[in-house]
Design a protein around this motif. Structure first.
Motif, PDB file in Angstrom:
ATOM      1  N   TYR A   1     -13.706   2.072   7.214  1.00 39.81           N
ATOM      2  CA  TYR A   1     -12.979   1.511   6.414  1.00 39.81           C
ATOM      3  C   TYR A   1     -12.600   0.643   8.526  1.00 39.81           C
ATOM      4  O   TYR A   1     -11.452  -0.213   7.354  1.00 39.81           O
ATOM      5  CB  TYR A   1     -11.785   2.517   6.514  1.00 39.81           C
ATOM      6  CG  TYR A   1     -10.484   1.894   5.588  1.00 39.81           C
ATOM      7  CD1 TYR A   1     -10.580   2.234   3.864  1.00 39.81           C
ATOM      8  CD2 TYR A   1      -8.876   0.918   6.102  1.00 39.81           C
ATOM      9  CE1 TYR A   1      -9.500   0.900   3.672  1.00 39.81           C
ATOM     10  CE2 TYR A   1      -8.065   0.888   5.446  1.00 39.81           C
ATOM     11  CZ  TYR A   1      -8.508   0.467   3.843  1.00 39.81           C
ATOM     12  OH  TYR A   1      -7.337   0.107   3.358  1.00 39.81           O
TER      13      TYR A   1
ATOM     14  N   LEU B   1     -11.796  -3.305   8.511  1.00 37.26           N
ATOM     15  CA  LEU B   1     -10.343  -3.770   8.681  1.00 37.26           C
ATOM     16  C   LEU B   1     -10.325  -4.897  10.320  1.00 37.26           C
ATOM     17  O   LEU B   1      -9.644  -5.422  10.585  1.00 37.26           O
ATOM     18  CB  LEU B   1      -8.858  -3.431   8.701  1.00 37.26           C
ATOM     19  CG  LEU B   1      -8.639  -2.211   7.460  1.00 37.26           C
ATOM     20  CD1 LEU B   1      -7.404  -1.576   8.295  1.00 37.26           C
ATOM     21  CD2 LEU B   1      -8.002  -3.299   6.288  1.00 37.26           C
TER      22      LEU B   1
ATOM     23  N   THR C   1     -10.857  -4.381   1.160  1.00 36.23           N
ATOM     24  CA  THR C   1     -10.013  -3.311   2.290  1.00 36.23           C
ATOM     25  C   THR C   1      -8.839  -3.995   2.276  1.00 36.23           C
ATOM     26  O   THR C   1      -7.600  -3.539   2.205  1.00 36.23           O
ATOM     27  CB  THR C   1     -11.200  -3.531   3.583  1.00 36.23           C
ATOM     28  OG1 THR C   1     -12.290  -2.329   3.681  1.00 36.23           O
ATOM     29  CG2 THR C   1      -9.894  -2.409   4.737  1.00 36.23           C
ATOM     30  N   ARG C   2      -8.676  -5.207   3.012  1.00 33.29           N
ATOM     31  CA  ARG C   2      -7.235  -5.874   2.730  1.00 33.29           C
ATOM     32  C   ARG C   2      -6.577  -6.412   2.244  1.00 33.29           C
ATOM     33  O   ARG C   2      -5.487  -5.777   2.453  1.00 33.29           O
ATOM     34  CB  ARG C   2      -7.613  -7.131   3.798  1.00 33.29           C
ATOM     35  CG  ARG C   2      -8.192  -7.390   5.125  1.00 33.29           C
ATOM     36  CD  ARG C   2      -8.288  -8.551   5.733  1.00 33.29           C
ATOM     37  NE  ARG C   2      -9.949  -9.426   5.439  1.00 33.29           N
ATOM     38  CZ  ARG C   2     -10.672  -9.889   5.132  1.00 33.29           C
ATOM     39  NH1 ARG C   2     -11.318  -9.201   6.190  1.00 33.29           N
ATOM     40  NH2 ARG C   2     -10.834 -10.888   4.292  1.00 33.29           N
TER      41      ARG C   2
ATOM     42  N   ASN D   1      -6.663  -3.985  -0.032  1.00 35.14           N
ATOM     43  CA  ASN D   1      -5.654  -3.146  -0.326  1.00 35.14           C
ATOM     44  C   ASN D   1      -4.836  -2.280   0.051  1.00 35.14           C
ATOM     45  O   ASN D   1      -3.927  -1.959   0.751  1.00 35.14           O
ATOM     46  CB  ASN D   1      -6.982  -1.311  -0.233  1.00 35.14           C
ATOM     47  CG  ASN D   1      -6.300  -0.163  -0.150  1.00 35.14           C
ATOM     48  OD1 ASN D   1      -6.354   0.428  -1.263  1.00 35.14           O
ATOM     49  ND2 ASN D   1      -6.321   0.825   0.661  1.00 35.14           N
ATOM     50  N   ARG D   2      -4.868  -2.608   2.172  1.00 40.98           N
ATOM     51  CA  ARG D   2      -4.002  -2.209   2.639  1.00 40.98           C
ATOM     52  C   ARG D   2      -2.397  -2.983   2.181  1.00 40.98           C
ATOM     53  O   ARG D   2      -1.716  -2.653   2.820  1.00 40.98           O
ATOM     54  CB  ARG D   2      -4.316  -3.013   4.492  1.00 40.98           C
ATOM     55  CG  ARG D   2      -3.598  -2.559   5.280  1.00 40.98           C
ATOM     56  CD  ARG D   2      -3.829  -0.717   6.054  1.00 40.98           C
ATOM     57  NE  ARG D   2      -3.012  -0.622   6.591  1.00 40.98           N
ATOM     58  CZ  ARG D   2      -2.967   0.570   7.101  1.00 40.98           C
ATOM     59  NH1 ARG D   2      -3.959   1.201   6.518  1.00 40.98           N
ATOM     60  NH2 ARG D   2      -2.270   0.102   8.443  1.00 40.98           N
ATOM     61  N   SER D   3      -2.937  -4.505   2.112  1.00 39.66           N
ATOM     62  CA  SER D   3      -2.171  -4.857   2.271  1.00 39.66           C
ATOM     63  C   SER D   3      -0.880  -4.529   0.586  1.00 39.66           C
ATOM     64  O   SER D   3       0.273  -4.628   0.790  1.00 39.66           O
ATOM     65  CB  SER D   3      -1.861  -7.061   1.436  1.00 39.66           C
ATOM     66  OG  SER D   3      -1.266  -7.783   0.750  1.00 39.66           O
TER      67      SER D   3
ATOM     68  N   HIS E   1       1.129  -2.218   1.703  1.00 39.58           N
ATOM     69  CA  HIS E   1       2.570  -3.040   2.353  1.00 39.58           C
ATOM     70  C   HIS E   1       3.590  -2.834   1.387  1.00 39.58           C
ATOM     71  O   HIS E   1       4.800  -2.863   1.930  1.00 39.58           O
ATOM     72  CB  HIS E   1       2.114  -4.025   3.418  1.00 39.58           C
ATOM     73  CG  HIS E   1       0.903  -3.660   5.176  1.00 39.58           C
ATOM     74  ND1 HIS E   1      -0.003  -4.277   5.101  1.00 39.58           N
ATOM     75  CD2 HIS E   1       0.836  -1.762   5.268  1.00 39.58           C
ATOM     76  CE1 HIS E   1      -0.506  -3.825   6.679  1.00 39.58           C
ATOM     77  NE2 HIS E   1      -0.074  -2.671   6.833  1.00 39.58           N
TER      78      HIS E   1
ATOM     79  N   THR F   1      -3.377   1.455  11.638  1.00 39.22           N
ATOM     80  CA  THR F   1      -3.468   0.266  11.642  1.00 39.22           C
ATOM     81  C   THR F   1      -2.466  -0.434  12.069  1.00 39.22           C
ATOM     82  O   THR F   1      -1.796  -0.564  10.518  1.00 39.22           O
ATOM     83  CB  THR F   1      -4.803  -0.838  10.930  1.00 39.22           C
ATOM     84  OG1 THR F   1      -6.036  -0.317  11.217  1.00 39.22           O
ATOM     85  CG2 THR F   1      -5.247  -1.949  10.643  1.00 39.22           C
TER      86      THR F   1
ATOM     87  N   ASN G   1       1.240  -0.001  10.696  1.00 42.47           N
ATOM     88  CA  ASN G   1       0.949   1.720   9.624  1.00 42.47           C
ATOM     89  C   ASN G   1       2.683   1.549   8.634  1.00 42.47           C
ATOM     90  O   ASN G   1       3.576   1.294   8.567  1.00 42.47           O
ATOM     91  CB  ASN G   1       0.874   2.592  10.567  1.00 42.47           C
ATOM     92  CG  ASN G   1       0.124   2.287  11.015  1.00 42.47           C
ATOM     93  OD1 ASN G   1      -0.902   2.744  11.388  1.00 42.47           O
ATOM     94  ND2 ASN G   1      -0.076   2.117  12.570  1.00 42.47           N
TER      95      ASN G   1
ATOM     96  N   ASN H   1      -4.112   6.461  -0.697  1.00 41.73           N
ATOM     97  CA  ASN H   1      -4.178   5.337  -0.696  1.00 41.73           C
ATOM     98  C   ASN H   1      -5.555   4.903  -0.736  1.00 41.73           C
ATOM     99  O   ASN H   1      -6.359   5.388   0.373  1.00 41.73           O
ATOM    100  CB  ASN H   1      -3.800   3.924   0.625  1.00 41.73           C
ATOM    101  CG  ASN H   1      -2.494   3.216  -0.379  1.00 41.73           C
ATOM    102  OD1 ASN H   1      -2.856   2.410  -0.991  1.00 41.73           O
ATOM    103  ND2 ASN H   1      -1.377   3.827  -0.090  1.00 41.73           N
TER     104      ASN H   1
END
Length: 275
Positions: free
Chosen positions: A25, A29, A56-57, A59-61, A64, A88, A91, A164
């Motif tokens: 992951y 990223l 992946t981005r 999901n990360r967004s 946030h 990352t 966080n 997540n």
């Protein structure tokens, strides 16, 4: 600033000869905390699924945006993030404490390298607290009984439980729905569940190839349909727009949503309140 609590890292605990989902992951990223085995496995996945990095981005967004919404609109001040992954920036605690400096965050993961970097990077505001616990989501009762949890969070007050991109690593025989139910059950009314989960690409040849590659690397992965993801939220009140692809969950802009729509980002995400 308050730092981390939890177990001490021992370098001998890290097995760099086999790929690990958290380090893959990190590769997707664009991070630097991965090894040759992780890079090779990740590149094999990317070769059959070119949209894995945007996936992946996205999901990360979503994490946030959901965390910001919880800290601002929902007024949540406590966060339990299980399956944290390699730090990352920004966080979860940085998003939460930027909006609410007194927010308290407990991170939980079972990868020793996550522990190592958590100790180095996950620092709290003076007003809040950030702690780390080395534990496995497949043993929810150990997490709930842990001293680290009760030193950091007050379960009599609302908590946001963040899962997540972790439940798709839990096989059906490990009772994933029961795991989530056990984690939600002791949380106070007004708590929230934030969950994202890998879906099944309608191009079955891609889903099948990705599944084979992960499992060949010793990592169980199991994509689920929208109908299979919905039961994770049973008994909870879904926040609009419900369980959707992450770029459709309260996007920052119509431009960002439209750009993501052009890709094949089969992942489902949602936020729900415990009544």
């Amino acid at each position: 600033m308050r730092g981390m609590t939890g177990h001490r890292f021992r370098s001998a605990e890290i097995d760099t000869s086999k790929p690990h989902s958290a380090r893959m992951y990190d590769y997707f990223l664009g991070g630097k905390t991965h090894y040759a085995a992780d890079t090779e496995a990740a590149r094999q996945v990317e070769a059959v699924w070119p949209d894995v990095k945007p996936w992946t981005r996205a999901n990360r967004s979503f994490m946030h945006r959901a965390t910001h919404w919880l800290a601002t609109e929902a007024g949540i001040r406590q966060f339990l993030d299980i399956g944290t992954g390699i730090p990352t920036e920004p966080n979860l605690h940085q998003i939460a404490q930027k909006a609410a400096p007194d927010a308290r965050v407990l991170y939980v993961d079972n990868d020793p390298i996550v522990l190592a970097y958590a100790q180095a990077l996950l620092l709290s505001t003076a007003e809040g607290r950030t702690a780390y616990m080395h534990a496995d989501i497949t043993d929810p009762q150990t997490i709930l009984a842990a001293e680290e949890l009760h030193d950091t969070l007050d379960l009599s007050q609302p908590v946001a439980l963040s899962l997540n991109a972790v439940m798709h690593f839990i096989a059906n025989e490990q009772k994933p729905y029961d795991i989530v139910r056990q984690l939600v059950e002791p949380l106070a009314p007004g708590s929230y569940l934030v969950l994202s989960h890998g879906g099944l690409d309608p191009r079955s040849e891609i889903s099948d190839a990705v599944t084979r590659l992960y499992r060949a690397s010793g990592i169980h992965v199991q994509g689920r349909t929208h109908e299979e993801v919905l039961p994770f939220f049973d008994g909870l009140e879904l926040v609009e727009p419900g369980v959707v692809m992450p770029h459709r969950w309260r996007p920052e802009s119509e431009q960002a949503r439209a750009a993501a729509e052009a890709l094949d980002l089969w992942i489902f995400a949602g936020v729900a309140r415990k009544p």
